[in-house]
Design a protein around this motif. Structure first.
Motif, PDB file in Angstrom:
ATOM      1  N   GLY A  78       0.763  -1.603   0.390  1.00  6.88           N
ATOM      2  CA  GLY A  78      -0.445  -0.150   0.677  1.00  6.88           C
ATOM      3  C   GLY A  78       0.705   1.076   0.104  1.00  6.88           C
ATOM      4  N   CYS A  79       1.540   1.092  -0.382  1.00  4.20           N
ATOM      5  CA  CYS A  79       3.134   2.554  -0.237  1.00  4.20           C
ATOM      6  C   CYS A  79       3.091   2.687  -1.651  1.00  4.20           C
ATOM      7  CB  CYS A  79       4.549   1.574   0.163  1.00  4.20           C
ATOM      8  SG  CYS A  79       4.772   1.065   1.796  1.00  4.20           S
ATOM      9  N   LEU A  80       2.762   4.117  -1.188  1.00  2.00           N
ATOM     10  CA  LEU A  80       2.140   4.910  -3.184  1.00  2.00           C
ATOM     11  C   LEU A  80       3.920   4.781  -3.735  1.00  2.00           C
ATOM     12  CD1 LEU A  80       1.012   7.827  -1.367  1.00  2.00           C
ATOM     13  CD2 LEU A  80      -0.056   6.770  -3.265  1.00  2.00           C
ATOM     14  N   LEU A  81       3.673   5.120  -4.634  1.00  3.12           N
ATOM     15  CA  LEU A  81       5.060   4.379  -5.844  1.00  3.12           C
ATOM     16  C   LEU A  81       4.929   6.270  -6.598  1.00  3.12           C
ATOM     17  CD1 LEU A  81       5.002   1.460  -6.376  1.00  3.12           C
ATOM     18  CD2 LEU A  81       6.227   2.509  -4.149  1.00  3.12           C
ATOM     19  N   GLY A  82       3.929   6.743  -6.557  1.00  5.00           N
ATOM     20  CA  GLY A  82       3.662   8.071  -7.777  1.00  5.00           C
ATOM     21  C   GLY A  82       1.899   8.112  -7.688  1.00  5.00           C
ATOM     22  N   LEU A  83       1.749   9.668  -7.931  1.00  5.13           N
ATOM     23  CA  LEU A  83       0.506  10.045  -7.817  1.00  5.13           C
ATOM     24  C   LEU A  83       0.356  10.879  -8.644  1.00  5.13           C
ATOM     25  CD1 LEU A  83      -2.122  10.358  -5.922  1.00  5.13           C
ATOM     26  CD2 LEU A  83      -0.943  12.160  -4.611  1.00  5.13           C
ATOM     27  N   ASP A  84      -0.472  11.187  -9.488  1.00  2.71           N
ATOM     28  CA  ASP A  84      -0.989  11.809 -10.641  1.00  2.71           C
ATOM     29  C   ASP A  84      -2.106  12.565 -10.462  1.00  2.71           C
ATOM     30  OD1 ASP A  84      -0.922  13.394 -12.500  1.00  2.71           O
ATOM     31  OD2 ASP A  84      -0.070  11.745 -14.380  1.00  2.71           O
ATOM     32  N   VAL A  85      -2.418  14.054 -10.048  1.00  7.31           N
ATOM     33  CA  VAL A  85      -3.532  14.476  -9.920  1.00  7.31           C
ATOM     34  C   VAL A  85      -3.738  15.802 -11.118  1.00  7.31           C
ATOM     35  CG1 VAL A  85      -5.238  15.627  -8.116  1.00  7.31           C
ATOM     36  CG2 VAL A  85      -3.272  13.995  -7.669  1.00  7.31           C
ATOM     37  N   THR A  86      -4.638  15.269 -11.348  1.00  5.51           N
ATOM     38  CA  THR A  86      -5.120  16.695 -12.219  1.00  5.51           C
ATOM     39  C   THR A  86      -6.533  17.044 -11.911  1.00  5.51           C
ATOM     40  OG1 THR A  86      -4.115  15.231 -14.292  1.00  5.51           O
ATOM     41  CG2 THR A  86      -6.003  17.294 -15.045  1.00  5.51           C
ATOM     42  N   ARG A 114       2.734  14.209  -9.332  1.00  2.87           N
ATOM     43  CA  ARG A 114       2.806  14.717 -11.316  1.00  2.87           C
ATOM     44  C   ARG A 114       1.109  15.421 -10.337  1.00  2.87           C
ATOM     45  NH1 ARG A 114       0.062  15.550 -15.080  1.00  2.87           N
ATOM     46  NH2 ARG A 114       1.277  17.313 -16.783  1.00  2.87           N
ATOM     47  N   VAL A 115       1.313  16.758 -10.459  1.00  2.00           N
ATOM     48  CA  VAL A 115      -0.267  17.807 -10.100  1.00  2.00           C
ATOM     49  C   VAL A 115      -0.376  18.391 -11.046  1.00  2.00           C
ATOM     50  CG1 VAL A 115       0.801  19.652  -8.012  1.00  2.00           C
ATOM     51  CG2 VAL A 115      -1.973  18.914  -8.432  1.00  2.00           C
ATOM     52  N   GLU A 116      -2.001  18.979 -11.748  1.00  3.47           N
ATOM     53  CA  GLU A 116      -1.436  19.851 -13.010  1.00  3.47           C
ATOM     54  C   GLU A 116      -3.255  20.618 -13.083  1.00  3.47           C
ATOM     55  OE1 GLU A 116      -1.954  18.426 -16.493  1.00  3.47           O
ATOM     56  OE2 GLU A 116      -2.878  19.953 -17.681  1.00  3.47           O
ATOM     57  N   TYR A 117      -3.257  21.661 -12.778  1.00  2.00           N
ATOM     58  CA  TYR A 117      -4.894  21.865 -12.036  1.00  2.00           C
ATOM     59  C   TYR A 117      -5.181  23.016 -13.251  1.00  2.00           C
ATOM     60  CZ  TYR A 117      -3.248  26.068 -10.064  1.00  2.00           C
ATOM     61  OH  TYR A 117      -1.787  27.659  -9.398  1.00  2.00           O
ATOM     62  N   SER A 118      -6.185  23.556 -13.543  1.00  2.00           N
ATOM     63  CA  SER A 118      -7.113  24.585 -14.707  1.00  2.00           C
ATOM     64  C   SER A 118      -7.945  25.119 -13.304  1.00  2.00           C
ATOM     65  CB  SER A 118      -7.281  23.701 -15.582  1.00  2.00           C
ATOM     66  OG  SER A 118      -6.516  22.963 -16.097  1.00  2.00           O
ATOM     67  N   SER A 119      -8.009  26.820 -13.735  1.00  2.00           N
ATOM     68  CA  SER A 119      -8.571  27.519 -13.047  1.00  2.00           C
ATOM     69  C   SER A 119      -9.563  27.890 -14.256  1.00  2.00           C
ATOM     70  CB  SER A 119      -7.547  28.268 -12.344  1.00  2.00           C
ATOM     71  OG  SER A 119      -8.855  28.580 -11.621  1.00  2.00           O
ATOM     72  N   LEU A 120     -10.909  27.824 -13.539  1.00  2.00           N
ATOM     73  CA  LEU A 120     -11.787  27.837 -14.755  1.00  2.00           C
ATOM     74  C   LEU A 120     -12.546  29.502 -14.176  1.00  2.00           C
ATOM     75  CD1 LEU A 120     -12.585  24.402 -15.792  1.00  2.00           C
ATOM     76  CD2 LEU A 120     -10.976  26.266 -17.242  1.00  2.00           C
ATOM     77  N   TYR A 121     -13.221  30.461 -15.621  1.00  2.00           N
ATOM     78  CA  TYR A 121     -14.275  31.244 -15.021  1.00  2.00           C
ATOM     79  C   TYR A 121     -15.387  30.480 -15.818  1.00  2.00           C
ATOM     80  CZ  TYR A 121     -10.621  34.993 -15.085  1.00  2.00           C
ATOM     81  OH  TYR A 121      -9.754  35.807 -15.048  1.00  2.00           O
ATOM     82  N   THR A 122     -16.620  31.107 -14.738  1.00  2.00           N
ATOM     83  CA  THR A 122     -17.525  30.732 -14.568  1.00  2.00           C
ATOM     84  C   THR A 122     -18.204  31.306 -14.820  1.00  2.00           C
ATOM     85  OG1 THR A 122     -17.875  30.139 -12.808  1.00  2.00           O
ATOM     86  CG2 THR A 122     -17.535  28.062 -14.387  1.00  2.00           C
ATOM     87  N   ASN A 123     -20.118  32.213 -15.222  1.00  2.00           N
ATOM     88  CA  ASN A 123     -20.517  32.897 -14.773  1.00  2.00           C
ATOM     89  C   ASN A 123     -21.190  33.109 -13.297  1.00  2.00           C
ATOM     90  OD1 ASN A 123     -20.905  32.912 -17.887  1.00  2.00           O
ATOM     91  ND2 ASN A 123     -20.928  34.691 -17.062  1.00  2.00           N
ATOM     92  N   THR A 124     -20.534  33.046 -12.188  1.00  2.00           N
ATOM     93  CA  THR A 124     -21.082  32.695 -10.977  1.00  2.00           C
ATOM     94  C   THR A 124     -20.018  33.988  -9.963  1.00  2.00           C
ATOM     95  OG1 THR A 124     -19.498  30.816 -10.390  1.00  2.00           O
ATOM     96  CG2 THR A 124     -22.035  30.092 -11.254  1.00  2.00           C
TER      97      THR A 124
END
Ligand code: FES
Ligand code: FES
Lengths: 815, 169
Positions: A303-311, A344-354
């Motif tokens: 259960g030990c983490l080897l790789g974590l990729d979060v989008t 690895r982490v990747e994010y996108s910050s998005l505009y919305t009409n809120t």
């Protein structure tokens, strides 16, 4: 003298607040004119025409302003507060809509009238013509980008960032086990009981402006207003009066109203006040939490983490003055107490009409914690391992401290954990919640036809971000110790905790200390109260400033008593010779002596005149490197954040028929370094947990596809009452931070962070299928049961000791 | 256009108060802005949060849901009237301080008035009854745990006071 630092001292601010003598924003300025706003009923529209003709004959109307009436820099867009390099397309709002509105609630017209009733009458009579445009609502629509929020922002993309340590995709590809998860969190909001508010007075004789605002940062509002209104900074005073809660929303500044109200006060030469009402708070302040995440994780047989990729994708609302900081924090803080392997982490910050986003208590960490903890639970499930054991195997060990994640934190500094003992904390939590005995408890419950589950969640929180805070400490000639710091207070008990620090450092009774916060007249350099930073930053600054005063007091007293200053101590406000307390001089007298006088304005002052002092006549009365007065200013500016941590466990019961979710037990172990006032810290934890529970089970902003907020009232946006909040059982650890003189770590946000994660885990454990979206209502849980019964979602059944592998029939769907 | 005004005369915390106000003036605004007692707070103005709770003829009511003209002649107790005659903190206020039942303090006046009325009816509540008694008031800061404790502590203080009074007789 008893040390006050660390005592659960009763709060000194309370009597005033309990008598109804608090001074919150709307309690001030009883003669001020009132402002009200015409706000957009459309999520996205062009403003074609504003017709005020019907409004002009309302008795009591003073002024109406639309965008075209704004002058100078007031007509410019508001500043981008966090100019982070990840931001590709910054868009900030105007004070009043400039031809286009981008969320329901955006201000279009400001009305000033004799009172609020009249101002609202006027607003009702102003007609605005709109050309509605298609609204972009929610991450999915923003990401698809079939419609744009801002014409010149392709893909609705406001910010984008990738951070990598090692080669996560390769590590995952090579891992013996791989899991993928989609984890979603909906929007919620800070929702302090007092909304925003601004009250401004322009003194046309003095050409100076005084602004009271319900803010988390008065010093920065002052700078912003001076710039916007073209008034010299030293002619602007900004004061945060009593503030009825903030939780993040009041760190945004300057709000449109915060600029417009002072501007109108100057233009009209009259006092003007605006007090936000609850509906305005829902549709025109700020929200947070809305994020969708996709996780890929590779791990070994243990259960030990080897790789974590979060989008992940963050919904930052219509504009970006501040919101980009939330995904930045999620991307680093989701790692919690674990070593992720390659990341690895990747994010996108998005505009919305809120409505825009501002950090809400926890600020991206609750989402991060939810993502990481759900992932760890999924790993445990996959491997049929105890969930606590998998956590333990991935912990950063005390011997690893300081631990460098090799990532950049939200303050632009390296993400290095300074201290903490995660294995010991987990052990404490297991004991507190009886983790190992839960199987028996569950068995008994199942026998009664009840359905129960247990979960746990861990977090690490970077607290006390820079750049700095400062403090000024002065001993008055009557012995009162006046402490001022620039950051603001919204209920954290700073009058008490800061006084405890100053009293100890200086050797005076707490009763002699008076603390002022958030008043630029008293201390002009500060950052603000957010990110669990007040105790760390101002606490240490006050300690340093008090030490400066102490040194000076000893020097002056040594001269007066003709002894070596190293032989002196300060006890109960009196400087005395250690061991022979007869040779003594009160601090009040030292304060008198510290200021050489020519004029004896009273009896006491005589002691400080040139004629009374047996001073060395060859030396100047004030030495070259000295200043008159028993006072000192100092600053605390850490090179990086200090990392607090905590672990929560919860036991829930879910009704087999109605799917009602009840939290039976809620246990907290936390470590925020040395505690200044444990009673106050515990109160912060309680409040945070309530918000965590609310966020997990109740609170969400419900937008329809047109961008109408359907639940913009306390009747429809459900916040927990006393009957929805569990009793919180707490245990503490104190691992001092090596980074600051007092060893403090922040505590303000801690309680809220693992709320969603821990309750999702407990509900999942009770139900036997995976919970991947928060918040979760009984009807949603009911829907999941039906899907589970239909075989549409897979079973999970852990192998914790608590779940007693294979022995207890796991509760399954209701029918 | 100007509004018709009406005389409203009430007794607030034992003192007669009169003002001329429009019919639509909320009791909360009347107390805060006409009488000048700003201890009564407004958190929602739609009857949900309870911050504006005052006692009208000893009964807890949400002052944001009443018009001032509707309570003409009533006796009203606000947070400012919850202190003892000598100005010291009343039992509920004292208990809030001892139990750390407030943080920002914005919701507090509504809790103190609500609890005052509750303890008049139930001077010896269980923890569960105490929690139930405050379940109509919102607090965003405290998580309620210490407020529940304050209810119980206030009951105890009141019993001590009554006990003393009995003993002195
Ligand atoms: S202000 Fe009256 S109930 Fe909220
Ligand atoms: S103490 Fe802040 S809302 Fe209750």
């Amino acid at each position: 003298m008893t040390r006050m630092f660390g005592e659960p001292m009763i709060r000194r601010e309370d009597p005033r607040l309990l008598r109804g003598e608090g001074r919150y924003l709307d309690d001030l300025g009883s003669n001020a004119l009132a402002a009200a706003f015409v706000r957009s009923p459309h999520a996205h529209a062009r403003v074609l025409d504003i017709d005020v003709s019907d409004a002009l004959d309302v008795d009591g109307l003073v002024a109406i302003y639309a965008y075209d009436d704004l002058l100078g820099r007031v007509a410019e867009a508001l500043p981008l507060l966090i100019p982070h390099p990840s931001i590709t397309h910054p868009k900030t709002p105007y004070c009043l809509a400039n031809g286009e509105v981008n969320h329901v609630g955006e201000a279009i017209v400001m009305v000033v009238a004799t009172d609020r009733y009249v101002a609202e009458d006027v607003c009702d009579r102003i007609r605005v013509d709109y050309e509605p445009l298609p609204a972009v609502v929610g991450v999915a629509a923003a990401r698809a980008a079939a419609q744009l929020v801002h014409d010149d922002v392709p893909g609705n993309l406001a910010a984008h960032l990738v951070q990598e340590v090692g080669d996560a995709p390769a590590a995952i590809a090579a891992a013996p086990h791989v899991l993928e998860l989609d984890l979603d969190v909906e929007r919620s909001a800070s929702m302090p009981m007092e909304g925003r508010g601004v009250y401004a007075r322009w003194d046309s004789d003095d050409r100076s402006l005084r602004v009271y605002t319900s803010t988390q940062t008065s010093t920065s509002v002052r700078m912003a207003l001076a710039a916007k209104l073209d008034v010299p900074v030293d002619r602007v005073e900004v004061i945060a009066p009593d503030v009825g809660g903030g939780f993040g929303v009041k760190i945004v500044h300057p709000w449109p109203e915060e600029v417009l109200v002072p501007w109108a006060a100057m233009a009209l030469g009259r006092e003007v006040k605006w007090t936000e009402d609850r509906r305005e708070h829902f549709v025109s302040s700020a929200h947070e939490r809305g994020q969708l995440h996709h996780v890929r994780v590779g791990f070994d047989d243990d259960g030990c983490l080897l790789g974590l990729d979060v989008t992940f994708w963050h919904d930052n609302g219509a504009y970006l003055p501040y919101g980009a900081v939330v995904p930045i924090i999620t991307s680093t803080q989701l790692l919690g107490p674990y070593k992720p392997g390659a990341y690895r982490v990747e994010y996108s910050s998005l505009y919305t009409n809120t409505v825009i986003v501002t950090p809400y208590r926890g600020a991206g960490r609750p989402q991060g914690c939810f993502v990481m903890e759900r992932t760890i639970d999924a790993i445990a499930d996959r491997l049929s391992l105890d969930r606590a054991v998998v956590r333990e195997r991935n912990f950063i060990q005390p011997s690893d401290m300081p631990y460098d994640h090799q990532l950049q934190f939200q303050d632009g500094r390296p993400l290095i954990y300074d201290s903490g003992d995660y294995p010991a904390m987990l052990e404490k939590l297991r004991k507190l919640v009886d983790w190992d005995d839960f199987a028996a408890y569950r068995e008994a419950a199942v026998a009664e036809g009840r359905r129960v589950g247990i979960g746990l969640a861990c977090y690490v929180e970077g607290t006390g971000v820079g750049p700095y805070e400062g403090a000024h400490v002065r001993v008055e000639t009557n012995g009162t110790v006046v402490v001022s710091t620039g950051l603001t207070t919204q209920g954290q008990g700073h009058q008490t905790a800061f006084a405890q620090i100053a009293a100890d450092e200086l050797g005076v009774p707490v009763a002699d200390v008076v603390v002022t916060t958030g008043d630029t007249r008293r201390f002009a350099y500060a950052v603000g109260t957010f990110a669990s930073r007040a105790a760390v930053m101002s606490g240490n600054a006050i300690a340093l400033a008090a030490r400066g005063v102490r040194d000076k007091a000893l020097r002056i007293a040594a001269e007066a008593l003709e002894v070596d200053e190293r032989d002196l101590e300060i006890v109960e406000g009196v400087v005395q010779v250690k061991g022979s307390p007869d040779a003594r001089i009160p601090l009040a007298t030292v304060a008198v002596l510290s200021n050489p006088l020519r004029y004896a304005f009273d009896e006491q002052a005589k002691q400080a005149t040139q004629f009374a002092r047996s001073a060395d006549i060859d030396r100047p009365p004030v030495a070259e490197d000295d200043e008159p007065g028993l006072e000192f200013t100092d600053y605390y500016s850490p090179s990086r954040s200090t990392f607090a941590n905590g672990m929560h466990a919860a036991i829930v019961e879910t009704d087999p028929d109605t799917a009602e979710i009840t939290v039976l037990r809620y246990c907290v172990v936390h470590d925020c370094g040395t505690l200044v006032n444990p009673m106050i810290v515990e109160g912060q934890i309680h409040g945070g947990v309530a918000q965590g529970v609310g966020g997990a089970l109740l609170e969400r902003m419900v937008y329809d596809e047109n961008g109408q907020l359907l639940n913009a009232s306390f009747m429809d946006f459900l916040m927990p009452y006393a009957t929805e909040v569990p009793v919180v059982e707490t245990d503490h650890m104190e691992t001092p931070s090596p980074l600051n003189p007092l060893g403090i770590k922040g505590a303000g946000e801690a309680g809220v962070i693992p709320g969603m994660a821990v309750l999702a885990a407990a509900i999942e454990d009770a139900e036997g299928f995976r919970i991947t979206r928060m918040p979760i209502s009984p009807s949603e849980l009911f829907g999941l049961r039906e899907r589970f019964a239909a075989g549409e979602i897979p079973a999970v059944g852990g192998a914790d000791e608590s779940s007693a592998v294979g022995q207890v029939p796991r509760p399954r769907s209701a029918r | 256009m100007s509004e018709e005004l009406h005389d409203v005369s009430v007794v607030v915390n034992g003192l007669p108060r009169t003002a001329r106000v429009p019919a639509r003036r909320l009791l909360s605004d009347f107390l805060r802005h006409d009488v000048g007692l700003t201890g009564t707070h407004v958190g929602c103005e739609h009857g949900v949060c309870g911050a504006c709770t005052v006692l009208v003829d000893s009964r807890p009511v949400r002052s944001c849901l009443l018009f001032a003209v509707g309570v003409d002649g009533a006796a009203i107790t606000t947070i400012e009237g919850c202190t003892l005659p000598d100005g010291e903190l009343g039992a509920v206020q004292q208990a809030f301080m001892e139990c750390h039942g407030l943080q920002c303090g914005f919701c507090t006046p509504g809790f103190v008035t609500t609890i005052t009325a509750f303890l008049d009816e139930q001077p010896d509540p269980s923890a569960e009854e105490a929690r139930e008694a405050i379940a109509g008031n919102l607090c965003r800061c405290t998580g309620y745990q210490n407020i529940v404790a304050a209810v119980l502590r206030a009951a105890q203080i009141q019993r001590e006071i009554t006990g003393q009074a009995v003993a002195e007789r």
